[in-house]
Scaffold this motif. Structure first.
Motif, PDB file in Angstrom:
ATOM      1  N   ALA A 129     123.214  42.477 -80.548  1.00 62.87           N
ATOM      2  CA  ALA A 129     122.232  42.610 -81.450  1.00 62.87           C
ATOM      3  C   ALA A 129     122.585  44.175 -82.088  1.00 62.87           C
ATOM      4  CB  ALA A 129     120.797  42.540 -81.225  1.00 62.87           C
ATOM      5  N   GLY A 130     123.619  44.813 -81.558  1.00 71.08           N
ATOM      6  CA  GLY A 130     124.194  45.871 -82.209  1.00 71.08           C
ATOM      7  C   GLY A 130     123.299  47.133 -81.858  1.00 71.08           C
ATOM      8  N   LEU A 131     122.771  47.016 -80.450  1.00 71.01           N
ATOM      9  CA  LEU A 131     121.984  48.506 -80.098  1.00 71.01           C
ATOM     10  C   LEU A 131     123.041  49.704 -80.134  1.00 71.01           C
ATOM     11  CD1 LEU A 131     119.668  49.951 -79.155  1.00 71.01           C
ATOM     12  CD2 LEU A 131     120.047  49.106 -76.954  1.00 71.01           C
ATOM     13  N   GLY A 132     124.326  49.280 -79.524  1.00 75.61           N
ATOM     14  CA  GLY A 132     125.293  50.576 -79.231  1.00 75.61           C
ATOM     15  C   GLY A 132     125.537  51.026 -80.703  1.00 75.61           C
ATOM     16  N   ASP A 133     125.720  50.415 -81.816  1.00 76.95           N
ATOM     17  CA  ASP A 133     126.142  50.782 -83.043  1.00 76.95           C
ATOM     18  C   ASP A 133     124.921  51.707 -83.615  1.00 76.95           C
ATOM     19  OD1 ASP A 133     128.536  49.170 -83.187  1.00 76.95           O
ATOM     20  OD2 ASP A 133     127.347  47.512 -83.659  1.00 76.95           O
ATOM     21  N   LEU A 134     123.738  51.118 -83.369  1.00 71.93           N
ATOM     22  CA  LEU A 134     122.514  52.003 -83.848  1.00 71.93           C
ATOM     23  C   LEU A 134     122.345  53.037 -83.127  1.00 71.93           C
ATOM     24  CD1 LEU A 134     119.949  51.827 -85.573  1.00 71.93           C
ATOM     25  CD2 LEU A 134     118.811  50.681 -83.508  1.00 71.93           C
ATOM     26  N   LEU A 135     122.597  53.445 -81.927  1.00 68.63           N
ATOM     27  CA  LEU A 135     122.533  54.566 -81.067  1.00 68.63           C
ATOM     28  C   LEU A 135     123.620  55.541 -81.412  1.00 68.63           C
ATOM     29  CD1 LEU A 135     121.648  53.181 -77.616  1.00 68.63           C
ATOM     30  CD2 LEU A 135     120.407  54.865 -79.018  1.00 68.63           C
ATOM     31  N   ARG A 136     124.725  55.041 -81.533  1.00 79.95           N
ATOM     32  CA  ARG A 136     126.158  55.982 -81.836  1.00 79.95           C
ATOM     33  C   ARG A 136     126.163  56.396 -83.199  1.00 79.95           C
ATOM     34  NH1 ARG A 136     128.681  53.077 -77.285  1.00 79.95           N
ATOM     35  NH2 ARG A 136     128.880  51.011 -79.004  1.00 79.95           N
ATOM     36  N   GLU A 137     125.926  55.424 -84.397  1.00 79.62           N
ATOM     37  CA  GLU A 137     126.200  55.954 -85.663  1.00 79.62           C
ATOM     38  C   GLU A 137     125.213  56.538 -86.165  1.00 79.62           C
ATOM     39  OE1 GLU A 137     127.678  52.192 -87.222  1.00 79.62           O
ATOM     40  OE2 GLU A 137     129.447  52.025 -85.636  1.00 79.62           O
ATOM     41  N   LYS A 138     123.806  55.769 -86.114  1.00 80.78           N
ATOM     42  CA  LYS A 138     122.525  56.269 -86.755  1.00 80.78           C
ATOM     43  C   LYS A 138     121.907  57.490 -86.042  1.00 80.78           C
ATOM     44  CE  LYS A 138     121.941  52.185 -89.496  1.00 80.78           C
ATOM     45  NZ  LYS A 138     120.996  51.005 -89.976  1.00 80.78           N
ATOM     46  N   LYS A 139     122.154  57.479 -84.709  1.00 79.99           N
ATOM     47  CA  LYS A 139     121.187  58.281 -84.044  1.00 79.99           C
ATOM     48  C   LYS A 139     122.041  59.545 -83.273  1.00 79.99           C
ATOM     49  CE  LYS A 139     117.464  56.232 -85.249  1.00 79.99           C
ATOM     50  NZ  LYS A 139     116.404  56.967 -86.058  1.00 79.99           N
TER      51      LYS A 139
ATOM     52  N   VAL B 119     123.647  59.197 -80.553  1.00 79.64           N
ATOM     53  CA  VAL B 119     123.091  59.184 -78.888  1.00 79.64           C
ATOM     54  C   VAL B 119     124.304  58.480 -78.361  1.00 79.64           C
ATOM     55  CG1 VAL B 119     121.448  58.454 -77.359  1.00 79.64           C
ATOM     56  CG2 VAL B 119     120.844  59.411 -79.462  1.00 79.64           C
ATOM     57  N   ALA B 120     124.932  59.136 -77.316  1.00 76.61           N
ATOM     58  CA  ALA B 120     125.890  58.309 -76.517  1.00 76.61           C
ATOM     59  C   ALA B 120     125.482  57.176 -75.812  1.00 76.61           C
ATOM     60  CB  ALA B 120     126.332  59.359 -75.398  1.00 76.61           C
ATOM     61  N   CYS B 121     126.045  56.111 -75.883  1.00 73.68           N
ATOM     62  CA  CYS B 121     125.836  54.800 -75.194  1.00 73.68           C
ATOM     63  C   CYS B 121     126.838  54.317 -74.408  1.00 73.68           C
ATOM     64  CB  CYS B 121     125.379  53.819 -76.288  1.00 73.68           C
ATOM     65  SG  CYS B 121     124.809  52.283 -75.864  1.00 73.68           S
ATOM     66  N   PHE B 122     126.302  53.912 -73.178  1.00 73.06           N
ATOM     67  CA  PHE B 122     127.360  53.046 -72.376  1.00 73.06           C
ATOM     68  C   PHE B 122     127.181  51.400 -72.722  1.00 73.06           C
ATOM     69  CE2 PHE B 122     128.687  50.987 -68.392  1.00 73.06           C
ATOM     70  CZ  PHE B 122     129.929  51.244 -68.336  1.00 73.06           C
ATOM     71  N   GLY B 123     127.824  50.942 -73.486  1.00 71.76           N
ATOM     72  CA  GLY B 123     127.912  49.475 -74.005  1.00 71.76           C
ATOM     73  C   GLY B 123     128.577  49.506 -75.271  1.00 71.76           C
ATOM     74  N   PRO B 124     129.117  48.355 -75.682  1.00 73.68           N
ATOM     75  CA  PRO B 124     129.842  48.037 -76.571  1.00 73.68           C
ATOM     76  C   PRO B 124     129.214  48.078 -77.787  1.00 73.68           C
ATOM     77  CG  PRO B 124     129.908  45.970 -75.476  1.00 73.68           C
ATOM     78  CD  PRO B 124     129.410  47.209 -74.595  1.00 73.68           C
ATOM     79  N   GLY B 125     129.607  48.120 -79.259  1.00 69.73           N
ATOM     80  CA  GLY B 125     129.122  47.924 -80.203  1.00 69.73           C
ATOM     81  C   GLY B 125     129.010  46.360 -80.549  1.00 69.73           C
ATOM     82  N   LYS B 126     128.290  45.995 -81.523  1.00 68.99           N
ATOM     83  CA  LYS B 126     128.014  44.485 -81.822  1.00 68.99           C
ATOM     84  C   LYS B 126     129.462  43.743 -81.984  1.00 68.99           C
ATOM     85  CE  LYS B 126     125.329  41.334 -84.724  1.00 68.99           C
ATOM     86  NZ  LYS B 126     124.731  41.188 -86.028  1.00 68.99           N
ATOM     87  N   ALA B 127     130.250  44.341 -82.820  1.00 69.89           N
ATOM     88  CA  ALA B 127     131.727  43.601 -82.967  1.00 69.89           C
ATOM     89  C   ALA B 127     132.519  43.474 -81.990  1.00 69.89           C
ATOM     90  CB  ALA B 127     132.399  44.199 -83.894  1.00 69.89           C
ATOM     91  N   ALA B 128     132.594  44.612 -80.700  1.00 61.65           N
ATOM     92  CA  ALA B 128     133.309  44.253 -79.659  1.00 61.65           C
ATOM     93  C   ALA B 128     132.327  43.576 -78.524  1.00 61.65           C
ATOM     94  CB  ALA B 128     133.342  45.630 -78.961  1.00 61.65           C
ATOM     95  N   ALA B 129     130.854  43.413 -78.704  1.00 67.03           N
ATOM     96  CA  ALA B 129     129.976  42.681 -77.612  1.00 67.03           C
ATOM     97  C   ALA B 129     130.509  41.304 -77.921  1.00 67.03           C
ATOM     98  CB  ALA B 129     128.932  42.837 -77.864  1.00 67.03           C
TER      99      ALA B 129
END
Length: 430
Positions: A76-86, A88-98
């Motif tokens: 659903a894009g949680l990784g993108d939301l954390l990295r790009e908008k907040k 915040v480092a995230c262990f997990g791929p973005g929506k496209a890579a997921a």
């Protein structure tokens, strides 16, 4: 380091258990947590599907790392939301890579572009061309829902009639949006295994292999499940297989994802079919396997947290992990009826007694606490793990843990590890 762990199942319990051991951890938040792991951190008021709430909390509370356990928030894009908008480092791929997990056809496309060995396939959105394609294949027939179906969207049909029914059911809405398209694959023969590697999008840190049991009942019979047990090491996953898996599958796919501008960050889980020490890719998952993660955490000697952080921040080069030579095994206790309809809220006793046995740790996959009682709250409910000098001892200890638990409404497979034990017996001189 402040860490927010997303998810509340058996995989997340194992991750929380391991992360909580890190001297680098200052605070562990759990979203949403669960009955078995809430004592390891602070349970938050929102669940793993509330992406905005997770991201806002992480930013407002100066969380250093978000570790995402389940696949749905990643898709659903949680990784993108954390990295790009907040930021915040995230262990997990973005929506496209997921999409390596959330779309079977995308995974096939990437594997083909990377030259990774995998089964031939076709993708279909309507029944007629799918059935026509089936008639050009040979039995057994493999039909998969293209999207996420919680490990249950796969049918291996022995006859064309069964395959046609599977096509109609999937495209007819049995798995909702996950079955809006299906993938029909060539059947691959061999022995299955799971392999895990951590990557920052460029650098790759291989982990270890494991083997799980997907079918519900003894003898690998019955419907597919999310996994009824697992063990590591898997004898079929030799050093040669590991080397080939890295060179032929993991490394080229990670490079392909980077070249596409959607670098893969997190753990890449490759489901493999192995024949004559030649691995072929069955599927990718964009997170740790469940139940494989639980036995990986039992065998891992190193501090996991700094490695997760290095991967999330693009600094994985040179990182290492140390593994125990001991074996680990896991037996799932599931609710009667799983993976079909099952009852929730049945009482479970004896978990603490099991945890006191040598080598045993019980991870909670689907439980809740109510009025001082431990109750079932899912299909797969408990993961009874154990370590031992070899697979035989680890399996025996896991079943000793099972015997200590009083839950008449549960069931479990009694043959976990049979492939490894059978292989050992075959190799033992008479």
């Amino acid at each position: 380091m402040k860490v927010l762990l997303v998810g509340g199942g058996g995989r997340e319990h194992a991750l929380a258990w391991k992360i909580a051991q890190s001297p680098e951890l200052s605070k562990l938040y759990l979203a949403p947590g669960g009955a078995g792991l809430n004592h390891l951190g602070e349970k938050l008021t929102f669940g793993d599907g509330e992406l905005e709430a997770i991201a806002d909390f992480a930013a407002e509370n100066a969380v250093d790392l978000v570790v995402v356990g389940p696949e749905a928030p990643l898709a659903a894009g949680l990784g993108d939301l954390l990295r790009e908008k907040k930021d915040v480092a995230c262990f997990g791929p973005g929506k496209a890579a997921a999409q390596l997990e959330s779309s079977k056809s995308f995974m096939k496309e990437v594997a083909s572009a990377a030259g990774a060995p995998t089964a031939g396939y076709g993708r279909f959105e309507t029944p007629e061309p799918a059935k026509a394609f089936l008639r050009g294949q040979t039995a057994p027939y493999v039909i998969k829902a293209d999207g996420l179906a919680a490990g249950k969207g796969v049918v291996i049909a022995e006859t064309l009639e069964e395959a046609d029914v599977a096509v109609d059911e999937m495209l007819g809405g049995k798995f909702g949006e996950a079955g809006a398209a299906i993938v029909i694959e060539e059947f691959m023969r061999g022995e299955e295994a799971s392999f895990f590697a951590i990557t920052d999008g460029e650098n790759i840190l291989p982990m270890i292999g494991a083997q799980d049991h997907k079918r519900a009942y003894d003898g690998d019979k019955g419907p597919n499940t999310g996994g009824m047990g697992a063990y590591s090491p898997a004898p079929v996953f030799t050093d040669k297989v590991r080397e080939r898996t890295m060179k032929e599958i993991i490394e080229p796919v990670v490079a392909e994802m980077k070249n596409r501008g959607t670098p893969y960050v997190g753990v890449l889980y490759a489901g493999l079919m192995i024949e004559d020490e030649a691995p072929r890719l069955v599927e990718f998952n964009a997170r740790f396997g469940d139940p494989e993660c639980q036995i990986l955490m039992r065998r891992l000697k190193s501090d996991l947290l700094p490695v997760l952080y290095k991967a999330a921040t693009g600094d994985l080069k040179g990182a290492t992990l140390d593994w125990s030579e001991d074996a680990a095994a896991l037996v799932v206790m599931a609710a009667q009826g799983y993976p079909g309809a099952y009852e929730k809220g049945t009482e479970i006793k004896g978990v603490e007694t099991a945890n006191e046995l040598s080598g045993v740790v019980v991870f909670h996959a689907g439980t809740k606490e109510e009025d001082g009682k431990l109750l079932s709250n899912g299909g797969r409910v408990l993961n009874v793990t154990a370590t031992g000098h070899d697979i035989e001892e680890a399996v025996a200890r896991a079943y000793a843990g099972i015997a200590a638990i009083d839950w008449p409404d549960g069931f479990y497979r009694k043959d976990i590890g049979w492939r490894a034990l059978e292989r050992r017996d075959a190799e033992t001189p008479a």
